[in-house]
Design a protein around this motif. Sequence first.
Motif, PDB file in Angstrom:
ATOM      1  N   GLU A 224       0.958  -1.298   0.009  1.00  0.00           N
ATOM      2  CA  GLU A 224      -0.038   0.225   0.012  1.00  0.00           C
ATOM      3  C   GLU A 224       0.800   1.307   0.111  1.00  0.00           C
ATOM      4  N   THR A 225       0.163   2.174  -0.714  1.00  0.00           N
ATOM      5  CA  THR A 225       1.305   3.410  -0.780  1.00  0.00           C
ATOM      6  C   THR A 225       0.007   4.668  -0.415  1.00  0.00           C
ATOM      7  N   LYS A 226       0.455   5.415   0.451  1.00  0.00           N
ATOM      8  CA  LYS A 226      -0.556   6.434   1.036  1.00  0.00           C
ATOM      9  C   LYS A 226       0.106   7.503   0.597  1.00  0.00           C
ATOM     10  N   GLN A 227      -0.796   8.470  -0.260  1.00  0.00           N
ATOM     11  CA  GLN A 227      -0.381   9.849  -0.594  1.00  0.00           C
ATOM     12  C   GLN A 227      -1.747  10.708  -0.395  1.00  0.00           C
ATOM     13  N   THR A 228      -1.208  11.867   0.455  1.00  0.00           N
ATOM     14  CA  THR A 228      -2.093  12.758   1.071  1.00  0.00           C
ATOM     15  C   THR A 228      -1.973  14.035   0.072  1.00  0.00           C
ATOM     16  N   THR A 229      -3.124  14.546  -0.117  1.00  0.00           N
ATOM     17  CA  THR A 229      -3.533  15.760  -0.845  1.00  0.00           C
ATOM     18  C   THR A 229      -4.128  16.921   0.169  1.00  0.00           C
ATOM     19  N   THR A 230      -3.595  17.917   0.430  1.00  0.00           N
ATOM     20  CA  THR A 230      -4.351  18.852   1.079  1.00  0.00           C
ATOM     21  C   THR A 230      -4.873  19.939   0.382  1.00  0.00           C
ATOM     22  N   THR A 231      -6.245  20.002   0.365  1.00  0.00           N
ATOM     23  CA  THR A 231      -6.781  21.082  -0.431  1.00  0.00           C
ATOM     24  C   THR A 231      -7.288  22.435   0.226  1.00  0.00           C
ATOM     25  N   THR A 232      -7.105  22.389   1.619  1.00  0.00           N
ATOM     26  CA  THR A 232      -7.399  23.435   2.547  1.00  0.00           C
ATOM     27  C   THR A 232      -6.350  24.352   2.918  1.00  0.00           C
ATOM     28  N   THR A 233      -6.322  25.675   3.094  1.00  0.00           N
ATOM     29  CA  THR A 233      -5.052  26.317   3.539  1.00  0.00           C
ATOM     30  C   THR A 233      -5.030  26.079   5.081  1.00  0.00           C
ATOM     31  N   LEU A 234      -3.633  26.410   5.387  1.00  0.00           N
ATOM     32  CA  LEU A 234      -3.292  26.373   6.715  1.00  0.00           C
ATOM     33  C   LEU A 234      -4.020  27.352   7.577  1.00  0.00           C
ATOM     34  N   GLY A 235      -4.516  28.392   6.931  1.00  0.00           N
ATOM     35  CA  GLY A 235      -5.184  29.528   7.896  1.00  0.00           C
ATOM     36  C   GLY A 235      -6.849  29.019   8.092  1.00  0.00           C
ATOM     37  N   GLN A 236      -7.383  28.408   6.996  1.00  0.00           N
ATOM     38  CA  GLN A 236      -8.763  27.569   7.098  1.00  0.00           C
ATOM     39  C   GLN A 236      -8.808  26.748   8.053  1.00  0.00           C
ATOM     40  N   GLU A 237      -7.839  25.808   8.098  1.00  0.00           N
ATOM     41  CA  GLU A 237      -7.598  24.698   9.100  1.00  0.00           C
ATOM     42  C   GLU A 237      -7.564  25.272  10.343  1.00  0.00           C
ATOM     43  N   LEU A 238      -6.725  26.334  10.597  1.00  0.00           N
ATOM     44  CA  LEU A 238      -6.675  26.960  12.064  1.00  0.00           C
ATOM     45  C   LEU A 238      -8.000  27.631  12.322  1.00  0.00           C
TER      46      LEU A 238
ATOM     47  N   ASN B 228      -4.991  23.095  21.763  1.00  0.00           N
ATOM     48  CA  ASN B 228      -3.458  23.369  21.484  1.00  0.00           C
ATOM     49  C   ASN B 228      -2.707  22.171  20.894  1.00  0.00           C
ATOM     50  N   GLU B 229      -3.026  20.933  21.385  1.00  0.00           N
ATOM     51  CA  GLU B 229      -2.493  19.976  20.977  1.00  0.00           C
ATOM     52  C   GLU B 229      -2.482  19.510  19.251  1.00  0.00           C
ATOM     53  N   ALA B 230      -3.859  19.852  18.908  1.00  0.00           N
ATOM     54  CA  ALA B 230      -4.460  19.632  17.564  1.00  0.00           C
ATOM     55  C   ALA B 230      -3.585  20.868  16.745  1.00  0.00           C
ATOM     56  N   LYS B 231      -3.609  22.091  17.135  1.00  0.00           N
ATOM     57  CA  LYS B 231      -2.962  23.298  16.681  1.00  0.00           C
ATOM     58  C   LYS B 231      -1.473  23.085  16.485  1.00  0.00           C
ATOM     59  N   GLU B 232      -0.811  22.736  17.333  1.00  0.00           N
ATOM     60  CA  GLU B 232       0.732  22.278  17.506  1.00  0.00           C
ATOM     61  C   GLU B 232       0.826  21.153  16.370  1.00  0.00           C
ATOM     62  N   LYS B 233       0.299  20.056  16.327  1.00  0.00           N
ATOM     63  CA  LYS B 233       0.228  19.092  15.369  1.00  0.00           C
ATOM     64  C   LYS B 233       0.303  19.637  13.817  1.00  0.00           C
ATOM     65  N   LEU B 234      -1.036  20.603  13.756  1.00  0.00           N
ATOM     66  CA  LEU B 234      -1.233  20.970  12.420  1.00  0.00           C
ATOM     67  C   LEU B 234      -0.167  21.896  11.824  1.00  0.00           C
ATOM     68  N   LEU B 235       0.447  22.482  12.787  1.00  0.00           N
ATOM     69  CA  LEU B 235       1.604  23.701  12.464  1.00  0.00           C
ATOM     70  C   LEU B 235       2.689  22.818  12.267  1.00  0.00           C
ATOM     71  N   LYS B 236       3.024  22.009  12.879  1.00  0.00           N
ATOM     72  CA  LYS B 236       4.221  20.868  12.597  1.00  0.00           C
ATOM     73  C   LYS B 236       4.208  20.217  11.333  1.00  0.00           C
ATOM     74  N   GLN B 237       2.839  19.693  11.262  1.00  0.00           N
ATOM     75  CA  GLN B 237       2.617  19.062   9.540  1.00  0.00           C
ATOM     76  C   GLN B 237       3.081  19.892   8.541  1.00  0.00           C
ATOM     77  N   ARG B 238       2.249  21.109   8.537  1.00  0.00           N
ATOM     78  CA  ARG B 238       2.324  21.959   7.498  1.00  0.00           C
ATOM     79  C   ARG B 238       3.824  22.741   7.445  1.00  0.00           C
ATOM     80  N   THR B 239       4.630  22.827   8.352  1.00  0.00           N
ATOM     81  CA  THR B 239       5.789  23.661   8.099  1.00  0.00           C
ATOM     82  C   THR B 239       6.942  22.624   8.057  1.00  0.00           C
ATOM     83  N   GLU B 240       6.743  21.288   7.995  1.00  0.00           N
ATOM     84  CA  GLU B 240       7.786  20.354   8.047  1.00  0.00           C
ATOM     85  C   GLU B 240       8.069  20.315   6.393  1.00  0.00           C
ATOM     86  N   ASN B 241       7.142  20.210   5.700  1.00  0.00           N
ATOM     87  CA  ASN B 241       7.165  19.942   4.186  1.00  0.00           C
ATOM     88  C   ASN B 241       7.629  21.046   3.768  1.00  0.00           C
TER      89      ASN B 241
END
Length: 75
Positions: A30-44, A62-75
């Motif tokens: 299995e190969t997983k590929q994630t495509t994000t269609t929303t902006t970081l601002g919208q998710e926040l 706070n946990e969800a926000k931190e996780k989201l920011l970490k995911q989006r800024t690593e790429n």
Amino acid sequence: MRLLRVLLAVGMLAVLIGATGCCGGGGKVETKQTTTTTTLGQELQDLDEAYKKGLMTEEQYNEAKEKLLKQRTEN
């Protein structure tokens, strides 16, 4: 002569059975590929709205926000 044919047939059968077993065993790859269609601002904003509506605790927010920011800024 007949014994030779039987041995040859058994040998060929063993080779065929062995060959089918060494090809990965039919396991799934299995190969997983994630495509994000929303902006970081919208998710926040969505997270903030869920917190304000009482759908999550401050800790969860706070946990969800931190996780989201970490995911989006690593790429």
